[in-house]
Design an enzyme around this catalytic site. Structure first.
Site, PDB file in Angstrom:
ATOM      1  N   MET A 193      39.026  29.161  35.681  1.00  0.00           N
ATOM      2  CA  MET A 193      38.004  30.210  35.802  1.00  0.00           C
ATOM      3  C   MET A 193      38.629  31.501  36.332  1.00  0.00           C
ATOM      4  SD  MET A 193      34.926  29.204  34.902  1.00  0.00           S
ATOM      5  CE  MET A 193      33.641  29.995  35.877  1.00  0.00           C
ATOM      6  N   CYS A 194      37.955  32.564  36.061  1.00  0.00           N
ATOM      7  CA  CYS A 194      38.434  33.875  36.477  1.00  0.00           C
ATOM      8  C   CYS A 194      37.314  34.557  37.237  1.00  0.00           C
ATOM      9  CB  CYS A 194      38.803  34.706  35.260  1.00  0.00           C
ATOM     10  SG  CYS A 194      39.913  33.841  34.145  1.00  0.00           S
ATOM     11  N   GLU A 195      37.579  35.728  37.727  1.00  0.00           N
ATOM     12  CA  GLU A 195      36.515  36.491  38.373  1.00  0.00           C
ATOM     13  C   GLU A 195      36.370  37.844  37.692  1.00  0.00           C
ATOM     14  OE1 GLU A 195      35.202  36.190  42.089  1.00  0.00           O
ATOM     15  OE2 GLU A 195      36.048  34.214  42.486  1.00  0.00           O
ATOM     16  N   ILE A 220      40.208  39.230  37.476  1.00  0.00           N
ATOM     17  CA  ILE A 220      41.396  38.529  37.942  1.00  0.00           C
ATOM     18  C   ILE A 220      41.415  37.178  37.268  1.00  0.00           C
ATOM     19  CG2 ILE A 220      41.818  39.760  40.104  1.00  0.00           C
ATOM     20  CD1 ILE A 220      40.386  37.611  41.589  1.00  0.00           C
ATOM     21  N   ASN A 278      35.069  35.592  31.525  1.00  0.00           N
ATOM     22  CA  ASN A 278      35.283  34.471  32.429  1.00  0.00           C
ATOM     23  C   ASN A 278      34.758  33.229  31.719  1.00  0.00           C
ATOM     24  OD1 ASN A 278      33.726  32.523  33.990  1.00  0.00           O
ATOM     25  ND2 ASN A 278      34.176  33.666  35.835  1.00  0.00           N
TER      26      ASN A 278
END
Lengths: 259, 259
Positions: B1-3, B78, B108
């Protein structure tokens, strides 16, 4: 007029030295106060730093000078606006994706009455330079919807640049990250550095670099610029109408088109 | 996962505060070590900073923190890699020109078995995210070769995002610089700050900002993020399938699609 800076190298190379010279011309030793930009390929990725402020006063330019980014292909530009307002959207280099690669372009000169038909690629800003870049890519795309070998691509690039140069002044740098295509309408110079490397002295700042300390014996690094950036090295001038194709630091093809 | 991090504001606004919180999650308070990027619109121009290095250790991220760039629309990301190598070409946000505007996208989530046909826009890297972005733009282009009003464009954007989210997880931010479209498949939160402004306390770093000192009474600033970035403010969670369209700080349209 603007100033161009290109680099093609056999190994990822730091261009801080040449960039330091170039950015002095952005408001200090030269009149190019209307923005600057520099694009570094990193594999297929492209790192682009730009600022519509004069490069000699730009915070982002200071970062680029402090933070050596190594790249095999670089395109840089400082701008003295003639067509188009001073703003980020009008700041070179320009980037478009074609065939799944980042194509990057910078131009020195200006074109008279250049209003190409709206194609697939369209300018975001209002410079003749970005319009010419979009038109060039639209022609490539129209001829070759799918990727082709460089030998097939090259004649069209040369013909387009030659055509544009008949409308005004058209010195340019173009890359897809693999090769660097350069076209001289009026003014462009190049130098290839290879072993034995020696010291080089910038013309525009009190700075000397000893390339021998920075390189290995097999490195080959070519720099292409509007004018020679160093005072103690033998730069070669392009002839009007001359084009050169660079890859991994070497000139792999060249020619001259009739004016 | 990303933000994800998005901002829409009525006046050019500095996003350093939110970015400082987000970048702590890039290797310090969060596991997202595989690169980061942030794109700021400046008129029609787009300023993109990216790094495949962890944001908490990135020199370029420190520049962005030190150097407040004011923008009305921002997209940041990110990355914790799941599909695609760690390299610049796989670093969000992604950018393409459509209709003479810079379209910018960050995602995401991940998509299972997502291999769209090669269209006009093609991924430069090898992430499912960039492939989805290209597919989305190819569909827009196919439906509308020429620019259309946002009301005509919107149903297609929602339908594409809903379709992608059925293949996995698809939280995304998309902008053309004028509007910011947001889609929540599983996780997204938003907050709108307007007068009277108060202090805000970051969850991820020892930092409080008094927005009253930084704003004028008519400013409206909305921030959209994967998780709330501040500890003392009432963030609103998106529902799964919810989309929101932001412009000049305000949510101008929204809806929920069935799962």
């Amino acid at each position: 007029m603007c100033e161009l800076l290109g680099m093609s190298a056999s190994v990822p190379t730091d261009i801080v030295f040449s960039f330091t010279g170039l950015m002095q011309r952005g408001g200090r030793t030269g009149p190019h106060r209307d923005g600057w930009g520099i694009a570094f390929y990193e594999g297929r990725g492209l790192r682009l730093f730009q600022d519509p402020a004069a490069s000699s006063e730009s915070e982002v330019a200071r970062l680029v000078q402090r933070y050596p980014i190594k790249s095999e292909t670089v395109i840089g530009h400082i701008r003295q606006a003639n067509v188009g307002r001073i703003c980020l959207a009008n700041t070179h280099p320009f980037v478009r994706e074609l065939w799944g690669r980042n194509w990057c372009f910078a131009h020195n000169g200006q074109l008279a009455d250049f209003h190409p038909q709206a194609g697939f690629y369209r300018p975001v800003g209002d410079t003749d330079s970005e319009a010419a870049f979009c038109e060039l890519l639209n022609r490539v795309r129209q001829s070759f919807p799918e990727p082709v070998a460089l030998e097939l691509l090259l004649p069209g690039l040369v013909a387009s640049c030659a055509g544009f140069s008949r409308l005004g002044v058209f010195n340019c740098l173009l890359s897809d990250g693999d090769w660097l295509f350069t076209f001289c309408s009026t003014k462009l110079a190049h130098i290839t550095r290879r072993a034995p490397f020696g010291p080089a002295q910038l013309k525009d700042a009190e700075l000397t670099v000893d390339f021998q300390a920075e390189t290995t014996p097999t490195d080959v690094v070519s720099v292409i610029a509007t004018e020679a950036l160093t005072a103690n090295e033998p730069w070669t001038l392009y002839a009007p109408g001359e084009w050169r194709l660079w890859r991994a630091g070497e000139c792999i093809a060249s020619g001259v088109v009739a004016g």
